[in-house]
Write a protein that holds these residues in place. Structure first.
Motif, PDB file in Angstrom:
ATOM      1  N   VAL B  77     -37.861  26.079   4.116  1.00  0.00           N
ATOM      2  CA  VAL B  77     -38.613  25.638   5.284  1.00  0.00           C
ATOM      3  C   VAL B  77     -37.633  25.033   6.287  1.00  0.00           C
ATOM      4  N   GLY B  78     -37.992  25.126   7.556  1.00  0.00           N
ATOM      5  CA  GLY B  78     -37.224  24.451   8.593  1.00  0.00           C
ATOM      6  C   GLY B  78     -38.121  23.384   9.181  1.00  0.00           C
ATOM      7  N   MET B  79     -37.532  22.235   9.514  1.00  0.00           N
ATOM      8  CA  MET B  79     -38.396  21.162  10.006  1.00  0.00           C
ATOM      9  C   MET B  79     -37.738  20.451  11.183  1.00  0.00           C
ATOM     10  N   VAL B  80     -38.570  20.136  12.167  1.00  0.00           N
ATOM     11  CA  VAL B  80     -38.101  19.305  13.283  1.00  0.00           C
ATOM     12  C   VAL B  80     -38.844  17.980  13.190  1.00  0.00           C
ATOM     13  N   PHE B  81     -38.074  16.894  13.122  1.00  0.00           N
ATOM     14  CA  PHE B  81     -38.673  15.582  12.964  1.00  0.00           C
ATOM     15  C   PHE B  81     -38.962  14.963  14.314  1.00  0.00           C
ATOM     16  N   GLN B  82     -39.901  14.036  14.306  1.00  0.00           N
ATOM     17  CA  GLN B  82     -40.257  13.347  15.542  1.00  0.00           C
ATOM     18  C   GLN B  82     -39.034  12.647  16.145  1.00  0.00           C
ATOM     19  N   SER B  83     -38.208  12.062  15.262  1.00  0.00           N
ATOM     20  CA  SER B  83     -37.001  11.372  15.739  1.00  0.00           C
ATOM     21  C   SER B  83     -35.833  12.343  15.892  1.00  0.00           C
TER      22      SER B  83
END
Lengths: 325, 362
Positions: B77-83
């Protein structure tokens, strides 16, 4: 007007007791040490020296330094080697091993309670009174009654490998010196490191996990690089404090009979620079020579401080748990 | 690309129930938004899909493979965090290359992929910089690049636009949507901003207090909210609500009695509602009301309270009894506070909810 004056004077009024103490216990001794280092003060000429303080009858000489640097004292080179071993090895524990410890405690161990118990167990030596800590070690290593040798035998260490005396047999005595000091000192690094690790945003670690990192890779690629400043700080701080510290060695090798602490420490190969100065002053009563030895340490310390400040910058050095995020 | 299925998933933190019995299916290549107020469990859900959290109960499937017990690194999975969570000690290049390095992709291959994704996101001129030297929008794109470079099966986005200024946010909204359609990557997007969810997602899962409220496409949510929460959450300004009861008059007709006013209902509608519940909440959207200076059929009498001009539209606050209703209308008519006015409702677009279980009746 009066109000403005009060505002200027008030802090100094509050600071005065502390400044007086600093002057008396820190600055005055520094100057005295410098002065004494260039004299031949010893127990033999003590009274005459006091009587003639700052007069032409007192012998100002650089003999002390000649003894340190020109081989006048045949033992000084061994003291130097032991000091290097001591500072180097204990630093490895205090700045290096405590890092692995902190990563385990603050990152790998997810259970908060277990993590806290582990942290406290490393803090115990620091919150134990020093003299008790030393006594406990003395009992622990006692060849007759102590637990250490039986414990090592129990886990399969052959009898022939065990020393008859941990206090006296080199290199066991030196291993003991390193372990005993490392166990106390590691907690300092651990406090700084765990605070720093806990201040790394969890998102950053989660991001690394999602990116495909194992726990080990997270530690290597994310946590350790972010602890660069805390690591430099702990290393700098511990080098300086190890150079000057000898209290635990004095307490452990100082008890027990036969020739006093100085004798035992020397035979055991644990005579570090600062202890050597102490023993010269307070067991051989060679005050002038002891001051000169201390002075060398002071100069090394100052040089190191200047180097560290140059390297890291004073302000950054004063922020122990800084994490670059 | 995979299909993601959450099968009765729950997550508890001690006594806190962050997510309860969540069932959700995200189709292959679909863009799904998890929408809800803060603390509704949407980020927890995302972290469970990522593998950071393990569900307390239930299963997570990628296609038909059970991944519930798999660590994040085995899920692709690839994830973009809020921070954004960019690695501050690495350059932009190394940030994007990091997941590929961990996968032991050959060096030239890494270089090719990093440059490709950087070009796609227009950050190819920033590769040598560190995150600290980038603006918020640039950081956001680097984070997206890091998530995309590994060619994930599932892309997870946790409020990726919330730290951008309003203008950039609108720009990136369209950009992200285009990118997702272009790459056809299964995407789960967490947001508390209904406009973001409505404008980008194929389907929206509205969550509240750890529970799924409704899962539908944007139009479905808007036109047929399943309950009071969804009705109030979707739409801006929000839907007007008024409590009351359904009553029958002497002639056999039905009306809605709110106390402060009575509202006549078409016979079929009244029959339908009263067959299910008597105590109801009536809801109507501000944009489905016409203002009239005269009494008309299906209208409510009120007084103009405040007028808020927004340029394209004006929002008129109308006082009825001690209730305030918002009405969105076109500018042009001169309205004075205190003026008598009638709200003419579009009967086909009125919603009724059961007062007790809050579910939609019509």
């Amino acid at each position: 007007m009066a109000k403005g004056l009060g505002r200027k004077a008030l802090p100094w009024l509050f600071l005065a007791p502390m400044l007086a103490l600093i002057a008396l216990s820190w600055i005055a001794p520094l100057f005295l040490t410098v002065y004494l280092g260039f004299t031949d003060l010893s127990i033999k000429n003590f009274l005459a020296f006091i009587r003639n303080f700052f007069t032409e009858k007192v012998h100002i000489t650089i003999d002390n330094f000649r003894r340190v640097f020109m081989g006048g004292d045949p033992y000084i080179s061994e003291v130097f080697k032991v000091t290097l071993l001591y500072v180097g090895s204990v630093l490895l524990i205090n700045a290096g091993y405590s890092l692995l410890l902190s990563i385990s405690i603050a990152y790998l161990v997810r259970n908060e309670i277990l993590s806290m118990i582990l942290r406290v167990s490393w803090l115990i030596p620091r919150i134990t009174p020093g003299i008790i800590y030393a006594l406990v070690w003395n009992w622990f290593i006692d060849p007759k009654y102590g637990l250490l040798n039986p414990m090592l035998s129990a886990i399969g260490v052959p009898k022939a490998w065990l020393p008859s005396s941990w206090l006296l047999d080199k290199p066991y005595s030196q291993i003991l010196m390193i372990v005993v000091n490392g166990y106390i000192g590691a907690s300092f690094g651990m406090i700084v490191y765990t605070a720093a690790i806990k201040s790394i945003p969890p998102d950053l670690i989660n991001a690394a996990l999602v990116d495909g990192a194992s726990d080990f890779q997270v530690a290597r690629n994310v946590i350790i690089p972010l602890l660069r400043w805390p690591m430099l700080f702990v290393t700098a701080w511990q080098t300086l404090s190890l150079l000057a510290s000898y209290d635990v060695i004095l307490m452990i090798w100082g008890s027990g009979g036969g020739g006093g602490y100085a004798g035992i420490a020397r035979a055991a190969g644990v005579m570090v620079w600062s202890l050597y100065s102490y023993s010269k002053a307070f067991s051989e009563y060679m005050y002038g020579y002891a001051s000169a030895i201390s002075l060398v340490l002071v100069v090394i310390g100052i040089v190191l401080i200047v180097v560290y400040f140059k390297l890291f910058g004073f302000r950054r050095l004063m922020e122990p748990s800084r994490v670059e995020v | 690309m995979v299909k993601v299925t959450l099968d009765n998933v729950s997550k508890f933190f001690g006594k806190v129930r962050a997510v309860t019995d969540l069932n959700l299916e995200v189709g292959d290549g679909e863009f799904v938004a998890l929408l809800g107020p803060s603390g509704c469990g949407k980020t927890t859900t995302l972290l469970m899909i990522a593998g950071i959290y393990r569900p307390s109960r239930g299963r997570i499937l990628f296609d038909n493979e059970d991944v519930t017990g798999l660590p994040p690194k085995d899920r692709n999975v690839g994830m973009v965090f809020q921070s954004y969570a960019l690695y501050p000690h690495m350059t932009v290049y190394d940030n994007i290359a990091f997941p590929l390095k961990l996968k032991k992709v050959p060096k030239q291959e890494i270089d090719r992929k990093v440059r490709k994704v950087a070009k796609l996101l227009r950050i190819d001129n920033l590769l040598a910089r560190r995150p600290g030297q980038l603006s918020g929008g640039q950081q956001q794109r680097v984070a997206l690049g890091r998530a995309l470079a590994k060619e994930p099966d599932v892309l997870l986005l946790d409020e990726p636009l919330s730290n951008l200024d309003a203008k950039l946010r609108i720009l990136m909204r369209a950009e992200l949507k285009r990118l997702q359609k272009e790459l056809r990557v299964t995407t789960v997007y967490v947001t508390h901003d209904q406009v973001e969810a409505m404008s980008m997602a194929d389907r929206i899962a509205v969550m509240n207090a750890g529970k799924l409220q409704q899962y539908a496409d944007p139009q479905g949510l808007y036109n047929k909210p399943a309950n009071l929460f969804v009705a109030g959450f979707i739409g801006s300004p929000p839907m007007n609500f008024v409590e009351g009861s359904i009553r029958e008059d002497l002639s056999g007709g039905y009306y809605f009695d709110a106390g402060a006013f009575k509202f006549k209902l078409p016979k079929e509608l009244g029959e339908l509602i009263s067959s299910k519940s008597i105590d109801v909440v009536m809801g109507f959207r501000p944009e489905h009301v016409k203002l009239s200076l005269n009494r008309e059929e299906y209208s409510i009498e009120g007084q103009v309270y405040v007028v808020e001009p927004l340029g394209r539209d004006i929002v008129v606050n109308v006082k009825v009894g001690d209730m305030l209703f918002k009405v969105v209308t076109k500018p042009g008519v001169e309205l004075r506070p205190g003026q008598r006015i009638w709200l003419v409702l579009d009967v086909d677009k009125i919603h009724f909810f059961d007062k007790f279980n809050e579910r939609a009746i019509v």
